[in-house]
Design a protein around this motif. Structure first.
Motif, PDB file in Angstrom:
ATOM      1  N   PRO A  26     -11.311  23.413  13.269  1.00 28.92           N
ATOM      2  CA  PRO A  26     -10.581  22.190  13.892  1.00 28.92           C
ATOM      3  C   PRO A  26      -9.273  21.895  13.130  1.00 28.92           C
ATOM      4  O   PRO A  26      -9.197  22.191  11.915  1.00 28.92           O
ATOM      5  N   GLY A  27      -8.083  21.369  13.499  1.00 21.09           N
ATOM      6  CA  GLY A  27      -7.170  20.793  12.932  1.00 21.09           C
ATOM      7  C   GLY A  27      -7.382  19.648  11.923  1.00 21.09           C
ATOM      8  O   GLY A  27      -8.380  19.002  12.109  1.00 21.09           O
ATOM      9  N   ASP A  28      -6.553  19.476  10.759  1.00 22.84           N
ATOM     10  CA  ASP A  28      -6.926  18.673   9.852  1.00 22.84           C
ATOM     11  C   ASP A  28      -5.916  16.999  10.182  1.00 22.84           C
ATOM     12  O   ASP A  28      -4.664  17.152   9.960  1.00 22.84           O
ATOM     13  N   ARG A  29      -6.541  16.205  10.846  1.00 19.67           N
ATOM     14  CA  ARG A  29      -5.818  15.268  11.468  1.00 19.67           C
ATOM     15  C   ARG A  29      -5.218  14.343  10.362  1.00 19.67           C
ATOM     16  O   ARG A  29      -4.239  13.775  10.208  1.00 19.67           O
ATOM     17  N   SER A  30      -5.988  14.228   9.052  1.00 22.09           N
ATOM     18  CA  SER A  30      -5.810  13.155   8.050  1.00 22.09           C
ATOM     19  C   SER A  30      -4.479  13.758   7.354  1.00 22.09           C
ATOM     20  O   SER A  30      -3.731  12.987   6.846  1.00 22.09           O
ATOM     21  N   ALA A  31      -4.378  15.211   7.270  1.00 22.30           N
ATOM     22  CA  ALA A  31      -3.321  15.832   6.767  1.00 22.30           C
ATOM     23  C   ALA A  31      -2.087  15.479   7.583  1.00 22.30           C
ATOM     24  O   ALA A  31      -1.178  15.392   6.971  1.00 22.30           O
ATOM     25  N   GLU A  32      -2.177  15.713   8.820  1.00 20.84           N
ATOM     26  CA  GLU A  32      -1.270  15.390   9.573  1.00 20.84           C
ATOM     27  C   GLU A  32      -0.725  13.709   9.534  1.00 20.84           C
ATOM     28  O   GLU A  32       0.471  13.639   9.455  1.00 20.84           O
ATOM     29  N   LEU A  33      -1.617  13.109   9.356  1.00 22.49           N
ATOM     30  CA  LEU A  33      -1.378  11.467   9.343  1.00 22.49           C
ATOM     31  C   LEU A  33      -0.574  11.503   7.995  1.00 22.49           C
ATOM     32  O   LEU A  33       0.417  10.509   8.053  1.00 22.49           O
ATOM     33  N   ARG A  34      -1.205  11.912   6.920  1.00 24.91           N
ATOM     34  CA  ARG A  34      -0.629  11.792   5.816  1.00 24.91           C
ATOM     35  C   ARG A  34       1.082  12.281   5.578  1.00 24.91           C
ATOM     36  O   ARG A  34       1.789  11.589   5.003  1.00 24.91           O
ATOM     37  N   ALA A  35       1.223  13.482   6.355  1.00 26.70           N
ATOM     38  CA  ALA A  35       2.592  13.854   6.416  1.00 26.70           C
ATOM     39  C   ALA A  35       3.228  13.099   7.161  1.00 26.70           C
ATOM     40  O   ALA A  35       4.548  12.882   7.063  1.00 26.70           O
ATOM     41  N   GLU A  36       2.674  12.296   8.154  1.00 25.26           N
ATOM     42  CA  GLU A  36       3.483  11.656   8.948  1.00 25.26           C
ATOM     43  C   GLU A  36       4.005  10.250   8.288  1.00 25.26           C
ATOM     44  O   GLU A  36       5.118   9.648   8.656  1.00 25.26           O
ATOM     45  N   LEU A  37       3.058   9.732   7.502  1.00 25.61           N
ATOM     46  CA  LEU A  37       3.207   8.526   7.102  1.00 25.61           C
ATOM     47  C   LEU A  37       3.774   8.708   5.428  1.00 25.61           C
ATOM     48  O   LEU A  37       4.209   7.540   5.094  1.00 25.61           O
ATOM     49  N   PRO A  39       6.955   9.617   4.687  1.00 29.19           N
ATOM     50  CA  PRO A  39       8.492   9.139   4.391  1.00 29.19           C
ATOM     51  C   PRO A  39       8.451   7.487   4.406  1.00 29.19           C
ATOM     52  O   PRO A  39       8.769   6.994   3.392  1.00 29.19           O
ATOM     53  N   PRO A  40       7.705   7.005   5.359  1.00 31.28           N
ATOM     54  CA  PRO A  40       7.620   5.346   5.266  1.00 31.28           C
ATOM     55  C   PRO A  40       7.000   5.117   4.171  1.00 31.28           C
ATOM     56  O   PRO A  40       7.472   3.702   3.548  1.00 31.28           O
ATOM     57  N   LEU A  41       5.965   5.501   3.482  1.00 33.30           N
ATOM     58  CA  LEU A  41       5.233   4.998   2.360  1.00 33.30           C
ATOM     59  C   LEU A  41       6.297   5.389   1.172  1.00 33.30           C
ATOM     60  O   LEU A  41       6.161   4.276   0.418  1.00 33.30           O
ATOM     61  N   ALA A  42       6.842   6.200   1.069  1.00 39.44           N
ATOM     62  CA  ALA A  42       7.805   6.402   0.173  1.00 39.44           C
ATOM     63  C   ALA A  42       8.762   5.401   0.051  1.00 39.44           C
ATOM     64  O   ALA A  42       9.131   4.793  -0.854  1.00 39.44           O
ATOM     65  N   LEU A  43       9.499   5.236   1.214  1.00 39.29           N
ATOM     66  CA  LEU A  43      10.315   3.893   1.394  1.00 39.29           C
ATOM     67  C   LEU A  43       9.863   2.742   1.036  1.00 39.29           C
ATOM     68  O   LEU A  43      10.430   1.653   0.407  1.00 39.29           O
ATOM     69  N   GLU A  45       7.299   2.361  -1.219  1.00 38.58           N
ATOM     70  CA  GLU A  45       7.171   2.242  -2.581  1.00 38.58           C
ATOM     71  C   GLU A  45       8.605   1.749  -3.411  1.00 38.58           C
ATOM     72  O   GLU A  45       8.806   1.174  -4.344  1.00 38.58           O
ATOM     73  N   GLN A  46       9.630   2.626  -2.539  1.00 35.39           N
ATOM     74  CA  GLN A  46      10.902   2.052  -3.244  1.00 35.39           C
ATOM     75  C   GLN A  46      11.399   0.714  -3.047  1.00 35.39           C
ATOM     76  O   GLN A  46      11.818  -0.131  -3.739  1.00 35.39           O
ATOM     77  N   ALA A  47      10.866   0.026  -1.932  1.00 34.71           N
ATOM     78  CA  ALA A  47      11.324  -1.352  -1.547  1.00 34.71           C
ATOM     79  C   ALA A  47      10.270  -2.348  -2.468  1.00 34.71           C
ATOM     80  O   ALA A  47      10.640  -3.115  -3.243  1.00 34.71           O
ATOM     81  N   GLU A  48       9.159  -1.885  -2.952  1.00 30.36           N
ATOM     82  CA  GLU A  48       8.191  -2.645  -4.002  1.00 30.36           C
ATOM     83  C   GLU A  48       9.069  -2.490  -5.204  1.00 30.36           C
ATOM     84  O   GLU A  48       8.782  -3.552  -6.129  1.00 30.36           O
ATOM     85  N   ALA A  49       9.560  -1.427  -5.704  1.00 33.64           N
ATOM     86  CA  ALA A  49      10.150  -1.350  -7.017  1.00 33.64           C
ATOM     87  C   ALA A  49      11.391  -2.180  -6.985  1.00 33.64           C
ATOM     88  O   ALA A  49      11.614  -2.832  -8.172  1.00 33.64           O
ATOM     89  N   GLU A  50      12.034  -2.122  -5.887  1.00 34.21           N
ATOM     90  CA  GLU A  50      13.227  -3.064  -5.727  1.00 34.21           C
ATOM     91  C   GLU A  50      12.713  -4.400  -6.007  1.00 34.21           C
ATOM     92  O   GLU A  50      13.819  -5.350  -6.606  1.00 34.21           O
ATOM     93  N   ALA A  51      11.772  -4.748  -5.220  1.00 37.11           N
ATOM     94  CA  ALA A  51      11.220  -6.320  -5.272  1.00 37.11           C
ATOM     95  C   ALA A  51      11.022  -6.511  -6.563  1.00 37.11           C
ATOM     96  O   ALA A  51      11.083  -7.647  -7.073  1.00 37.11           O
TER      97      ALA A  51
END
Length: 166
Positions: A26-37, A39-43, A45-51
């Motif tokens: 079966p496909g690893d859905r959590s890995a797909e979600l992690r891969a999908e999320l 870039p926004p989570l990295a952004l 984290e960057q916003a948190e660092a700026e704040a």
């Protein structure tokens, strides 16, 4: 923790019904979600660092403004204390001048009163001295038994100088 959808995907057929297929994973859905999320989570984290940086700068600015305000407040208080000292000194000077003026007036009044007392004493001393001289001469004459000699009319105390006489 896996979601309900992930749980249901485990039961999805791996292939269409028909002939047997090799066993599928079966496909690893959590890995797909992690891969999908990722870039926004990295952004995020960057916003948190700026704040965090903005908060630190704001805290530094607030601290420096607070120190400047405290320094200004101390300067204002010191200036107010100096002004109060000057006002007290001015008020004390006014009271001193008023008191000196009052003391001078009292001294002048006392001098006038003393002069008046001296004048009264001079005017009363001569007749009293003449009366005392006449009484003493009477007493002396009474003791000796001879009639008293009258005191000369213009004479003041038989030629003696009395205090306060001009």
């Amino acid at each position: 923790m896996a979601g309900f959808r992930d749980f249901l995907t485990r039961f999805r057929p791996a292939a269409s019904p028909g002939r047997a297929a090799p066993g599928g994973v079966p496909g690893d859905r959590s890995a797909e979600l992690r891969a999908e999320l990722a870039p926004p989570l990295a952004l995020l984290e960057q916003a948190e660092a700026e704040a965090r940086t903005v908060r630190e700068r704001a805290a530094d600015t607030a601290a420096s403004r607070r120190q400047e305000a405290e320094r200004q407040a101390e300067a204002i208080v010191a200036e107010a204390h100096e002004e109060a000292r000057r006002i007290r000194a001015g008020a004390a000077e006014q009271v001193l001048r008023a008191t000196e003026g009052e003391a001078a007036a009292l001294h002048a009044a006392a001098e006038r009163e003393a002069a008046a007392v001296r004048d009264r004493a001079r005017s009363r001393t001569s007749p009293l001295a003449d009366r005392v001289l006449a009484l003493v001469l009477e007493d002396l004459a009474a003791e000796e038994g001879s009639p008293p000699e009258p005191a000369p009319q213009g004479a003041r105390g038989s030629g003696r100088c009395w205090e306060g006489d001009p």
